[in-house]
Design an enzyme around this catalytic site. Structure first.
Site: not given
Ligand code: RB5
Length: 145
Positions: A11-12, A68-73, A101, A136-137
């Site tokens: 993303d941006h 992305c910013g955190t990689g989470i979303g 693993h 196992r894996h």
């Molecule tokens: C964008 O502002 C931010 O929310 C996105 O990059 C990401 O961190 C979401 O998980």
């Protein structure tokens, strides 16, 4: 590094890091499938996570990189696609274990949490580490669906 096409998307917030990692892949002669985004204009990370996951799931890329910013979303979005195992990694050790693993096929990175050097370490390790395999894996990865 890994054989075959490597898909990459961000993303941006991840766009600048995507350009760094893409250049590294190209230096190593790898075929890169860049799914965008192409600027720091605001976009929605689920669109890019899903698009990349579908390319990997469909077999058009052997591995994927999402940022992305955190990689989470973007990793949540990718992991909703069948056959995808996207691993959010913050260092070379998590990238290595994601391959050994979990047989992860997509590396997720948070551009606002790690710098380019750590991200490059993650990329190199992710693309050069094999799945450890074994009963196992295999059993556990199989339960991921
Ligand atoms: C964008 O502002 C931010 O929310 C996105 O990059 C990401 O961190 C979401 O998980």
């Amino acid at each position: 590094m890994s054989e075959g096409t490597i898909a990459i998307a961000a993303d941006h917030a991840g766009f600048p890091l995507k350009e760094v990692l893409k250049a590294e892949l190209e230096v190593h002669g790898l075929t890169v499938c860049d799914l965008g985004t192409d600027s720091d204009s605001s976009v929605d990370y689920p669109d890019f996570g899903r698009a990349l996951a579908e390319v990997v799931s469909g077999g058009d890329a052997t591995r994927g990189i999402i940022i992305c910013g955190t990689g989470i979303g973007i990793s949540i979005a990718a992991n909703r696609v069948a056959g995808v195992r996207a691993a959010l990694c913050h260092d070379a050790t998590s990238a290595r274990l994601a391959r050994e693993h979990n047989d992860a096929n997509i590396l997720a990175l948070g551009a606002r949490l790690i710098g380019p050097e750590v991200a490059l370490d993650c990329l190199r390790v992710f693309l050069t580490t094999s799945y450890a395999g074994g009963e196992r894996h295999d059993r556990r990865v199989g339960k991921l669906g």
